[in-house]
Design an enzyme around this catalytic site. Sequence first.
Site, PDB file in Angstrom:
ATOM      1  N   HIS A 277       0.701  -1.183  -0.028  1.00 39.52           N
ATOM      2  CA  HIS A 277       0.003   0.064   0.130  1.00 39.52           C
ATOM      3  C   HIS A 277       0.721   1.275   0.127  1.00 39.52           C
ATOM      4  CE1 HIS A 277      -4.085  -1.597   1.081  1.00 39.52           C
ATOM      5  NE2 HIS A 277      -3.316  -2.491   1.463  1.00 39.52           N
TER       6      HIS A 277
ATOM      7  N   LYS B 182      -7.840  14.297   5.021  1.00 42.70           N
ATOM      8  CA  LYS B 182      -7.055  13.062   4.854  1.00 42.70           C
ATOM      9  C   LYS B 182      -5.986  13.067   6.100  1.00 42.70           C
ATOM     10  CE  LYS B 182      -5.768  14.192   0.634  1.00 42.70           C
ATOM     11  NZ  LYS B 182      -6.193  13.026  -0.419  1.00 42.70           N
ATOM     12  N   ARG B 183      -5.355  11.799   6.148  1.00 40.07           N
ATOM     13  CA  ARG B 183      -4.265  12.120   7.190  1.00 40.07           C
ATOM     14  C   ARG B 183      -3.396  13.343   6.994  1.00 40.07           C
ATOM     15  NH1 ARG B 183      -3.847   8.203  11.453  1.00 40.07           N
ATOM     16  NH2 ARG B 183      -1.788   9.203  12.224  1.00 40.07           N
TER      17      ARG B 183
ATOM     18  N   LYS C 239       1.560  14.595   1.457  1.00 41.68           N
ATOM     19  CA  LYS C 239       0.013  15.010   0.990  1.00 41.68           C
ATOM     20  C   LYS C 239      -0.218  16.487   0.725  1.00 41.68           C
ATOM     21  CE  LYS C 239      -2.040  11.026   3.350  1.00 41.68           C
ATOM     22  NZ  LYS C 239      -2.545  10.082   2.197  1.00 41.68           N
TER      23      LYS C 239
ATOM     24  N   THR D 199      -8.316   7.145  -1.698  1.00 37.88           N
ATOM     25  CA  THR D 199      -9.589   6.579  -1.845  1.00 37.88           C
ATOM     26  C   THR D 199     -10.538   7.639  -1.426  1.00 37.88           C
ATOM     27  OG1 THR D 199      -9.422   5.690   0.357  1.00 37.88           O
ATOM     28  CG2 THR D 199      -9.303   4.058  -1.482  1.00 37.88           C
TER      29      THR D 199
ATOM     30  N   LYS E 205     -14.435   9.070  -3.109  1.00 40.02           N
ATOM     31  CA  LYS E 205     -15.446   9.468  -2.717  1.00 40.02           C
ATOM     32  C   LYS E 205     -15.965  10.861  -2.973  1.00 40.02           C
ATOM     33  CE  LYS E 205     -13.686   6.495   1.092  1.00 40.02           C
ATOM     34  NZ  LYS E 205     -12.792   6.356   2.215  1.00 40.02           N
TER      35      LYS E 205
HETATM   36  C1  26W Z   1       4.155   0.636  10.191  1.00 43.91           C
HETATM   37  C2  26W Z   1       3.554   1.944   9.771  1.00 43.91           C
HETATM   38  C3  26W Z   1       2.445   2.113   8.933  1.00 43.91           C
HETATM   39  C4  26W Z   1       1.116   2.109   9.086  1.00 43.91           C
HETATM   40  C5  26W Z   1       0.155   2.108   8.094  1.00 43.91           C
HETATM   41  C6  26W Z   1       2.846   1.947   7.398  1.00 43.91           C
HETATM   42  C7  26W Z   1       2.060   1.905   6.399  1.00 43.91           C
HETATM   43  C8  26W Z   1       0.712   2.045   6.753  1.00 43.91           C
HETATM   44  C9  26W Z   1      -0.313   2.360   5.570  1.00 43.91           C
HETATM   45  C10 26W Z   1       0.196   1.055   4.687  1.00 43.91           C
HETATM   46  C11 26W Z   1      -0.519   3.446   5.071  1.00 43.91           C
HETATM   47  C12 26W Z   1      -1.672   3.535   4.262  1.00 43.91           C
HETATM   48  O1  26W Z   1      -2.675   3.754   4.759  1.00 43.91           O
HETATM   49  N1  26W Z   1      -1.695   3.628   3.018  1.00 43.91           N
HETATM   50  C13 26W Z   1      -2.412   4.158   2.107  1.00 43.91           C
HETATM   51  O2  26W Z   1      -3.245   2.750   1.694  1.00 43.91           O
HETATM   52  C14 26W Z   1      -4.351   3.284   0.825  1.00 43.91           C
HETATM   53  C15 26W Z   1      -5.256   1.900   0.591  1.00 43.91           C
HETATM   54  O3  26W Z   1      -4.604   1.316  -0.582  1.00 43.91           O
HETATM   55  C16 26W Z   1      -3.977   4.102  -0.290  1.00 43.91           C
HETATM   56  O4  26W Z   1      -5.091   4.583  -1.083  1.00 43.91           O
HETATM   57  C17 26W Z   1      -3.174   5.142  -0.017  1.00 43.91           C
HETATM   58  O5  26W Z   1      -2.639   5.899  -1.085  1.00 43.91           O
HETATM   59  C18 26W Z   1      -2.061   4.729   0.927  1.00 43.91           C
HETATM   60  O6  26W Z   1      -1.318   6.008   1.416  1.00 43.91           O
END
Ligand code: 26W
Length: 820
Positions: free
Chosen positions: A358, A546-547, A552, A654, A658
């Site tokens: 992701h 968004k976060r 971003k 995503t 929306k």
């Molecule tokens: C280990 C810390 C950590 C925590 C969460 C690393 C990475 C994450 C996630 C993978 C971050 C995340 O939410 N990524 C997002 O995933 C969405 C669903 O596929 C995408 O639409 C976003 O672009 C992407 O940033």
Amino acid sequence: MTRWDLTAEEFKEAVLENIKNQFRRTIDQATKEQIFQAVALAVKDIIVDEWIETHKTYETKDPKTVYYLSMEFLMGRALGNSILNLRVYDVVKEVMDALDIDLNIIEDQEPDPGLGNGGLGRLAACFLDSLATLDYPAYGCGIRYRYGIFEQQIVDGYQVERPDEWLKNGNPFEIKREEYGVEVKFLGSVRVVKEPNGRDKFIHENYQSVRAVPYDIPIVGYNNYTVNTLRLWDAEAIRKFDLESFDRGEYHKAVEQENLAKTIVEVLYPNDNHYQGKELRLKQQYFFVSATVQQVLRKFKQKHTHIGLLPEKVVFHINDTHPSLAIPELMRLLLDEEGLEWDEAWALTTKTCAYTNHTIMSEALEKWPVELFSRLLPRIYMIVEEINRRFNHFLIKDYMVKKEHLHRMAIIADGDIRMAYMSIVGSYSVNGVARLHTEIIKQEVLKDFYQVYPNKFNSKTNGITQRRFLLLANPALATFITERIGSGWVTDLPQLKGLETYVDREEDQKLFMAIKQHNKERLADYIKEHEGINVDPHSIFDIQVKRLHEYKRQLMNILHVMYLYNQLKEHSDYDMVPRTFIFGAKAAPGYRRAKLIIKLINSVADVINNDPNIHHKIKVVFIENYCVSNAQIIFSAADVSEQISTASKEASGTGNMKFMLNGAVTLGTMDGANIEIVEEVGEENSFIFGMSSQEVIRFQHTGAYNPWDIYNKNKDIRKVLIQLINGYYMPDDPDLFREIYDALLDGEGQPPDPYYILKDFESYKEAQKKVDEAYRDKKRWAKMAMLNTANSGKFSSDRTIEQYATEIWGLQKTPVDIRK
Ligand code: 26W
């Protein structure tokens, strides 16, 4: 009682009974929260019969099932969505009206289960909705965190985090399944003994363990009979207290185990896209993965005697690397419990696990220090060592990789275990989440692995559920659509294309925009109530939610607001359509710069919103505590959707989908799924700007970018940047934002402006100007907005799930028929 024969009378009885039995009250005495509980329990009663029926069907038909392993499920509230999917909304509403109770207020009593950070967790929730709706046998498997994502408050412009006590009053939708508890072991050591047959036996000793106990939450399909399960694991202490061990001084150990159980499920890590090697997080990961894999194997063995059938019946989907311990855990069970040889076990494992990546942000890639990993999970570590050893051997033998080049691809290197590499090697499928993202994975980030395993790599563009984000969140638009093209879009989103017939009809344009206006007023009321700010619902609602992350580029957005404000101050006749810039974003509590950007947005808001001389041409609003439940009010009210990440950095996004679904126009870079959005709706119905991912990647390689050149040449940018350090927005503390200024220009040891904010600024400004011009032409704008809705069909998670089900998982639809 089922969804198909529910009567108002019956439902009312159930609610009143629940109030009596649960709270010893009558409806007039009950609090709103108690009424919520009573309604929720009555709804659960409807669900339970179908839930049982679904599992009977799965028992008899024994279809292949996906176990979607995820550290995060950002579910949002369940009540409204459940009654919507059950299609009993009208009955429930009728009963509430008759009791003189506002259903919306009852729905608002439900805590928003925020068991996720952002995109990855919300995607998992949308996937569960689609899986149930499409009749696919599926479990979501995760952790029942005591505390979900923190509740954000803004105090004096700063983010303050408060604990999210979502379980305070219990969760009426969950069912504890004591009987499915399993033991999970940590720490200790492994003793190897030779068995008479010459095989090594691995005995895990002196470990600490916890009991994993599942809580099941129903996932109701839309307009069918399927109710799938989200299985969240809680940890309990194991009490095998015998006096003998007490005497041996094991009292201490018992207390330790109690603490272990309490802490493991205590809280969701609030980091998004940033890895920290925390021991507790590794415990969480192994905890829920081990519990799931053990329980799935146990169930499988009750039905099948031949373990070789496993890949035909089970697929473990690994949602990013967080649950990737499923690979060595499955190996452990096949080797140590089932007695398989390595090669057999490995063949089964690599046919049973599939992995989604992701993110390409290097700081998000998980790598666990060997020291920590081997201490906490000694047997699992031995298995990972062996996976690595064999993989290295394979590279040398089959790919002629030279020993000195092994380091680049090794699973274990520099004292770390690289979880993405292990996930690729141990899975039969590796997918990215949008076309561009998958290409970048194949050509840049994981290029070496793509060369070795080209057939594993595939792309699955993300999607969202139109049931929650349109039917539930924007009922006025849902009705408008259904009146024109019928209701098929609810389960077949590409039918929205049928709206194209209406985009040139003035009458329909007016109605469409009247609905937008209504939703903008709803959001304006929310803003007034929660932030105390008056906004003009006739201004352009320009929204970025968004976060908060530097990539971003919320910072670029607010710098542009500062620029516009300067224009208004410098030119009394500056002509612009009034605009409300709306932000919503949580920052990871330890991400200092992200928190400072929130403070900057709020400081700018303070100055601009209180300046009577600009005649309310600009308002800036920071919505506190962005979460799924307020998202359901926000998306439908947007005119402009800000999707402005540095190209190549946002895997998909995503939120962009929306907004599009709800008739907002994308102002964005050619990044993530924005590319595919523009492909569907046409560039003329979007506002695209900025560098391409290729250009960004080239700059990153050459380092040939100096933001000072822009600073020196562009007086508008210079002025805005100087306002960061001259106290213009912070008279009492003029140096507060210097960190941001420095990061843009000097970088302090890092490359300056690594997200190319100044580089893209002019082009962003131009695109914003075009937005302003386009909005003046009411008909043109209405048509653009309608075309966005009409062309959003591709972005349903139903499409995404069909692709996963057929191209990765090999699932068969297994409908449930309750009437038989
Ligand atoms: C280990 C810390 C950590 C925590 C969460 C690393 C990475 C994450 C996630 C993978 C971050 C995340 O939410 N990524 C997002 O995933 C969405 C669903 O596929 C995408 O639409 C976003 O672009 C992407 O940033």
